[in-house]
Design a protein around this motif. Structure first.
Motif, PDB file in Angstrom:
ATOM      1  N   ILE A 120       9.899 -12.072   6.302  1.00  0.00           N
ATOM      2  CA  ILE A 120       9.773 -10.635   6.438  1.00  0.00           C
ATOM      3  C   ILE A 120       8.556 -10.340   7.326  1.00  0.00           C
ATOM      4  O   ILE A 120       8.378  -9.549   8.159  1.00  0.00           O
ATOM      5  CB  ILE A 120       9.869  -9.739   5.133  1.00  0.00           C
ATOM      6  CG1 ILE A 120      11.133 -10.038   4.748  1.00  0.00           C
ATOM      7  CG2 ILE A 120       9.532  -8.537   5.279  1.00  0.00           C
ATOM      8  CD1 ILE A 120      11.512  -9.823   3.006  1.00  0.00           C
ATOM      9  N   THR A 124       7.636  -8.473  10.650  1.00  0.00           N
ATOM     10  CA  THR A 124       6.948  -7.335  10.759  1.00  0.00           C
ATOM     11  C   THR A 124       5.975  -7.448  11.873  1.00  0.00           C
ATOM     12  O   THR A 124       5.683  -6.598  12.760  1.00  0.00           O
ATOM     13  CB  THR A 124       5.988  -7.080   9.742  1.00  0.00           C
ATOM     14  OG1 THR A 124       6.950  -6.999   8.163  1.00  0.00           O
ATOM     15  CG2 THR A 124       5.204  -5.915   9.230  1.00  0.00           C
ATOM     16  N   GLY A 145      -0.619   1.916  12.880  1.00  0.00           N
ATOM     17  CA  GLY A 145       0.074   2.350  11.775  1.00  0.00           C
ATOM     18  C   GLY A 145       1.051   1.255  11.248  1.00  0.00           C
ATOM     19  O   GLY A 145       0.871   1.105   9.926  1.00  0.00           O
ATOM     20  N   LEU A 146       1.691   0.588  12.273  1.00  0.00           N
ATOM     21  CA  LEU A 146       2.756  -0.359  11.551  1.00  0.00           C
ATOM     22  C   LEU A 146       2.009  -1.569  11.018  1.00  0.00           C
ATOM     23  O   LEU A 146       2.430  -1.982   9.720  1.00  0.00           O
ATOM     24  CB  LEU A 146       3.530  -1.045  12.795  1.00  0.00           C
ATOM     25  CG  LEU A 146       4.625  -1.972  12.508  1.00  0.00           C
ATOM     26  CD1 LEU A 146       5.583  -1.336  11.408  1.00  0.00           C
ATOM     27  CD2 LEU A 146       5.073  -2.701  13.715  1.00  0.00           C
ATOM     28  N   LEU A 148      -1.050  -1.371   9.386  1.00  0.00           N
ATOM     29  CA  LEU A 148      -1.264  -0.938   7.910  1.00  0.00           C
ATOM     30  C   LEU A 148      -0.332  -0.969   6.918  1.00  0.00           C
ATOM     31  O   LEU A 148      -0.450  -1.489   5.787  1.00  0.00           O
ATOM     32  CB  LEU A 148      -1.893   0.601   7.984  1.00  0.00           C
ATOM     33  CG  LEU A 148      -2.886   0.988   7.237  1.00  0.00           C
ATOM     34  CD1 LEU A 148      -4.242   0.075   7.254  1.00  0.00           C
ATOM     35  CD2 LEU A 148      -3.376   2.473   7.807  1.00  0.00           C
ATOM     36  N   PHE A 149       0.789  -0.603   7.406  1.00  0.00           N
ATOM     37  CA  PHE A 149       2.092  -0.383   6.561  1.00  0.00           C
ATOM     38  C   PHE A 149       2.426  -2.021   6.092  1.00  0.00           C
ATOM     39  O   PHE A 149       2.806  -2.009   5.006  1.00  0.00           O
ATOM     40  CB  PHE A 149       3.499   0.251   7.231  1.00  0.00           C
ATOM     41  CG  PHE A 149       3.137   1.807   7.057  1.00  0.00           C
ATOM     42  CD1 PHE A 149       2.307   2.648   7.311  1.00  0.00           C
ATOM     43  CD2 PHE A 149       4.418   2.229   6.574  1.00  0.00           C
ATOM     44  CE1 PHE A 149       2.291   3.842   7.073  1.00  0.00           C
ATOM     45  CE2 PHE A 149       4.313   3.677   6.216  1.00  0.00           C
ATOM     46  CZ  PHE A 149       3.275   4.470   6.610  1.00  0.00           C
ATOM     47  N   GLY A 150       2.505  -2.681   7.270  1.00  0.00           N
ATOM     48  CA  GLY A 150       2.778  -4.245   6.987  1.00  0.00           C
ATOM     49  C   GLY A 150       1.869  -4.816   6.044  1.00  0.00           C
ATOM     50  O   GLY A 150       2.393  -5.485   5.061  1.00  0.00           O
ATOM     51  N   PHE A 152       0.227  -3.241   3.439  1.00  0.00           N
ATOM     52  CA  PHE A 152       0.501  -2.810   2.049  1.00  0.00           C
ATOM     53  C   PHE A 152       1.716  -3.222   1.638  1.00  0.00           C
ATOM     54  O   PHE A 152       2.051  -3.411   0.449  1.00  0.00           O
ATOM     55  CB  PHE A 152       0.395  -1.443   1.901  1.00  0.00           C
ATOM     56  CG  PHE A 152      -0.984  -0.681   2.137  1.00  0.00           C
ATOM     57  CD1 PHE A 152      -1.665  -0.689   0.852  1.00  0.00           C
ATOM     58  CD2 PHE A 152      -1.740  -0.555   3.061  1.00  0.00           C
ATOM     59  CE1 PHE A 152      -2.854   0.014   0.791  1.00  0.00           C
ATOM     60  CE2 PHE A 152      -2.925   0.234   3.048  1.00  0.00           C
ATOM     61  CZ  PHE A 152      -3.428   0.214   1.901  1.00  0.00           C
ATOM     62  N   ASN A 153       2.659  -3.703   2.476  1.00  0.00           N
ATOM     63  CA  ASN A 153       3.880  -4.021   2.014  1.00  0.00           C
ATOM     64  C   ASN A 153       3.987  -5.711   1.599  1.00  0.00           C
ATOM     65  O   ASN A 153       4.951  -5.931   0.658  1.00  0.00           O
ATOM     66  CB  ASN A 153       4.759  -4.188   3.321  1.00  0.00           C
ATOM     67  CG  ASN A 153       6.386  -3.692   2.921  1.00  0.00           C
ATOM     68  OD1 ASN A 153       6.350  -3.106   1.992  1.00  0.00           O
ATOM     69  ND2 ASN A 153       7.004  -3.801   3.636  1.00  0.00           N
ATOM     70  N   ILE A 156       4.526  -5.618  -2.448  1.00  0.00           N
ATOM     71  CA  ILE A 156       5.866  -5.128  -2.775  1.00  0.00           C
ATOM     72  C   ILE A 156       6.794  -6.065  -2.423  1.00  0.00           C
ATOM     73  O   ILE A 156       7.731  -6.253  -3.208  1.00  0.00           O
ATOM     74  CB  ILE A 156       5.907  -3.650  -2.132  1.00  0.00           C
ATOM     75  CG1 ILE A 156       4.673  -2.847  -2.547  1.00  0.00           C
ATOM     76  CG2 ILE A 156       7.372  -3.097  -2.771  1.00  0.00           C
ATOM     77  CD1 ILE A 156       4.784  -1.560  -2.097  1.00  0.00           C
ATOM     78  N   VAL A 157       6.762  -6.634  -1.197  1.00  0.00           N
ATOM     79  CA  VAL A 157       7.891  -7.411  -0.653  1.00  0.00           C
ATOM     80  C   VAL A 157       7.888  -8.809  -1.482  1.00  0.00           C
ATOM     81  O   VAL A 157       9.051  -9.069  -2.260  1.00  0.00           O
ATOM     82  CB  VAL A 157       7.608  -7.829   0.818  1.00  0.00           C
ATOM     83  CG1 VAL A 157       8.769  -9.086   0.963  1.00  0.00           C
ATOM     84  CG2 VAL A 157       7.736  -6.803   1.741  1.00  0.00           C
ATOM     85  N   VAL A 159       7.069  -8.950  -5.095  1.00  0.00           N
ATOM     86  CA  VAL A 159       7.683  -8.723  -6.116  1.00  0.00           C
ATOM     87  C   VAL A 159       9.028  -8.608  -6.084  1.00  0.00           C
ATOM     88  O   VAL A 159      10.012  -9.162  -6.862  1.00  0.00           O
ATOM     89  CB  VAL A 159       7.057  -7.689  -6.884  1.00  0.00           C
ATOM     90  CG1 VAL A 159       7.549  -6.961  -8.165  1.00  0.00           C
ATOM     91  CG2 VAL A 159       5.448  -7.793  -7.090  1.00  0.00           C
ATOM     92  N   SER A 160       9.504  -7.975  -4.899  1.00  0.00           N
ATOM     93  CA  SER A 160      10.763  -7.576  -4.889  1.00  0.00           C
ATOM     94  C   SER A 160      11.776  -8.861  -4.490  1.00  0.00           C
ATOM     95  O   SER A 160      12.726  -9.281  -5.013  1.00  0.00           O
ATOM     96  CB  SER A 160      11.187  -6.637  -3.948  1.00  0.00           C
ATOM     97  OG  SER A 160      10.716  -6.971  -2.805  1.00  0.00           O
TER      98      SER A 160
END
Lengths: 224, 279, 227
Positions: A120, A124, A145-146, A148-150, A152-153, A156-157, A159-160
């Protein structure tokens, strides 16, 4: 300025080269893992590569944030260099992982936590490069922007995927490192870190020079 | 103009553009543009397609950040001002920023409310009257002609009584009568102390209306001589002069041992000489 | 805060009015989502019966695809007459504009969800509403997270080239946690022996994702929208 950075990059390159030259000797004399055989040695290559991918992701994410909020072009150049390294080290990890998995788990690909997370994240940052390549003018900010999102992800990725995977039967236990293996292993991590720094610096200088070239071209255009 | 929030209290009398450049990678859109505009002035931005007129208006509207140089509203940069500055800006882009699915009245009302107008109904009625669209208020914009849309969009951008009015090709699709009304409207804005910047091709319409004109060519300002003749003639002469001057300079630059190194090394050294509006 | 809500409501009301006049996005995305369900049933139905648990995946993937389509169209519309710049020029908190657009997309996706869930429940006799609160909670939280990231990306791509292909390219790697959590949370609810604790865990994970990425989206909207 160029002479100093030039000298430093030669030093860095030399350090990395020496470390990589020594690494096979250390790996060869490390204990032979009985159940896995020779394939187990891939851990000295595979795991450090992942470490470098994560390092690249965080360098990219943080410098993207700086670019977005402080508008420093230098931060953007560092970010794009790190993003390319994240994709590169990610690709190396995704190639070497299945080699080990084939022997250990009996399949080229298993939806293991780390494998899925890596896939994943790789996607990204490939998306990051695609955006920069095809997004047209101004896509540098969008890709920041992408990134930064990546960044922080990542947790979360993790754990999920972790919880999702425990729903399925787990196949095997990743071998733990004995003390005699730890030495060569960390040596390899440092060798890859040296390589990472050499490549990051080299790529960043290339980006700097491209920017300088653009600036000169624009200045020439403005003047004449 | 009723200010509905404390941020509405900001105002300015003068717009200063200092050495503004904007480029996208290697593509240059604007190059060291400088100009000053004061309250009660109508300034024309002239130039061929792709000269950077729209980019300049975008920069002045704070939608595009300059790569270099500064834009001052009064004596403050846009970054410090944010929403308070946007309240003082009216911007009509070439695409008209209207929702075709909504009626004329709904379009105006939406933007009036967005700008925090306390009595949107009166404001909308006045704007419709100005646009000569009162009897079409309930019709969807999708059924309007280009001229009607243009009039509506202009009133839309003036709804909140802006100080700085930026108009991108506002004469497109207007018939003769509408052009006359439009020119009167601009004169009214000038009398009310607005700073109007107007990008246009229609030199004959704006001749005599403009207080000053700035000619842009390939992102740079080109001096517009004040010798006699119509605006169109002066514009043609200015562009022709610039083409010659530029090719001459490029010519010198290519000569071996030419004066490349001899030219000013500091960027921004000679733009003053080339900018007519800096005085 | 009241000002933000006021502006968000204005933008939302405008979007509802525009959409109610043309209904283009609603009709096309609903139809598209339904045809996704149809295509998936070819893949997941064996000898007249669906593969166990496939319904959950079908619902979420159909929603993601439909959402992506709606996101693209919603911003294409703002872009068509340069209206987005008109919005950005308004003297309001730009985050409020973002909130308004986001609410519009969430509302639209909610309508599509009603249709998709209805059809899946009908075709596969899936007991989606055995635990209605958890199920609706998962759908709502998942939609907000997906649309939140999507609205930011669609808005920032508004001025990029090849935005139609770039939106899905950026969207899916980032929204993977929502899809994993949505599919597995729903699965935990509809299986023969529902696992409510697991469903609650997935709901919590989506809510955490929403909190992180909505904060991040509000925070980056302003710098991302300045060219």
């Amino acid at each position: 300025m160029t002479r100093m950075t030039g000298r430093w990059s030669i030093v860095r390159l030399a350090v990395a080269a020496v470390m990589f030259a020594v690494a096979p000797l250390l790996i060869a004399q490390a204990p032979y893992e009985a159940t896995m055989g020779l394939v187990a040695k891939i851990v000295y290559f595979h795991v450090p590569v992942w470490f470098m991918m994560f390092l690249a992701i965080f360098v990219c994410g943080i410098s993207s944030g700086i670019y977005l909020f402080r508008e420093r072009p230098a931060a953007d150049r560092l970010a794009v260099s790190a993003a390319e390294l994240a994709v590169l080290f990610g690709a190396m990890g995704l190639t070497t992982g299945p080699l080990w998995a084939r022997v250990s788990w009996g399949a080229w690909w298993v939806w293991d936590v780390r494998l899925t997370l890596a896939l994943i994240l790789e996607m990204t940052f490939v998306a990051y490069l695609l955006l920069r390549k095809y997004g047209g003018p101004g896509s540098d900010k969008l890709s920041a922007g992408l990134a930064l999102f990546g960044m922080f992800n990542v947790p979360i990725v993790y754990v999920s995927v972790n919880v999702w995977r425990t729903l399925h039967p787990s196949t095997t236990v990743v071998p733990t490192l004995g003390a005699s293996m730890a030495g060569p292993f960390w040596w390899c991590v440092l060798a890859f870190l040296a390589l990472f720094l050499v490549m990051l610096e080299g790529r960043r200088r290339l980006a700097d020079q491209e920017a300088e070239l653009d600036r000169l071209r624009l200045a020439y255009d403005e003047e004449y | 103009m009723p200010s509905t929030s404390p941020s509405g209290s900001f105002d300015f009398e003068r717009l200063t553009v200092r050495g503004v450049s904007r480029h996208y990678g290697r593509q240059r859109a604007l190059s060291r543009v400088s100009l000053v505009a004061g309250a009660g002035e109508i300034i024309g931005l002239l130039g061929p397609n792709g000269a950077g007129k729209s980019t300049l208006l975008g920069v002045l509207a704070t939608l595009i950040a300059p790569s270099r140089g500064r834009v001052l509203y009064g004596d403050r940069p846009a970054r410090e001002l944010g929403a308070a500055l946007r309240r003082r800006l009216g911007y009509l882009s070439h695409d008209l920023q209207l929702y075709p699915e909504l009626t004329a009245g709904e379009n105006l009302e939406f933007f009036a409310r967005l700008y925090g107008d306390t009595r949107p109904a009166e404001r909308v009625a006045a704007a419709l009257l100005q646009a000569h669209l009162t009897d079409r208020a309930g019709d969807r914009v999708s059924g309007f002609s280009r001229g009607m849309r243009q009039r509506l969009a202009l009133e839309r951008s003036l709804l909140h009584g802006p100080r700085l009015v930026l108009l991108d090709e506002p004469f497109t699709g207007l018939d003769e009568r509408s052009v006359g009304d439009f020119v009167d409207r601009l004169r009214g804005l000038r009398a009310a102390g607005c700073i109007v910047l107007l990008a246009t091709h229609d030199l004959d319409i704006v001749d005599g209306l403009l207080d000053r004109a700035v000619v842009l060519r390939a992102g740079r300002t080109v001096p517009l001589g004040d010798a006699g003749g119509s605006l169109r003639e002066r514009y043609r002469a200015a562009v022709a002069d610039d083409v010659t001057a530029r090719s001459l300079r490029r010519g010198t630059a290519r000569t071996p041992g030419g004066s490349v190194g001899g030219r000013s090394e500091l960027p921004g050294d000679d733009w003053r000489a080339r900018t007519p509006s800096d005085a | 805060m009241r000002e933000v809500l006021r502006v968000a409501w204005l933008v939302l009301r405008k979007d509802i009015r525009v959409e109610s006049r043309s209904r283009e996005v609603l009709y096309t995305t609903t139809f598209f989502a339904t045809s996704c369900v149809l295509v998936f049933s070819f893949a997941f139905v064996r000898s007249g019966r669906p593969v166990e648990g496939a319904e959950s995946g079908i619902v979420w993937v159909a929603l993601a695809y439909a959402g992506q389509l709606a996101l693209g169209r919603a911003f294409e519309r703002e872009l068509h007459h340069d209206a987005l710049r008109g919005l950005l020029l308004a003297p309001v908190e730009r985050g409020a504009i973002f909130a308004g657009k986001l609410l519009g997309i969430v509302l639209l996706m909610a309508l599509v969800e009603v249709v998709v869930v209805f059809f899946v429940a009908l075709f596969f006799s899936t007991p989606f509403f055995a635990h209605p609160f958890l199920f609706v909670g998962l759908l709502a939280a998942g939609t907000i997270g997906f649309a939140g990231v999507g609205a930011l990306f669609a808005a920032m791509l508004a001025r990029a080239q090849s935005r139609a292909v770039l939106l899905p390219v950026l969207l899916y790697p980032i929204t993977v946690p929502v899809l994993i959590a949505g599919v597995n949370g729903t699965l935990a609810l509809i299986q023969a022996d529902p696992n409510l604790d697991l469903a609650r865990f997935w709901l919590a994970l989506i809510l955490f994702f929403d909190a992180v990425f909505l904060t991040l989206a509000f925070w980056t909207f302003e710098p991302l929208m300045t060219e």
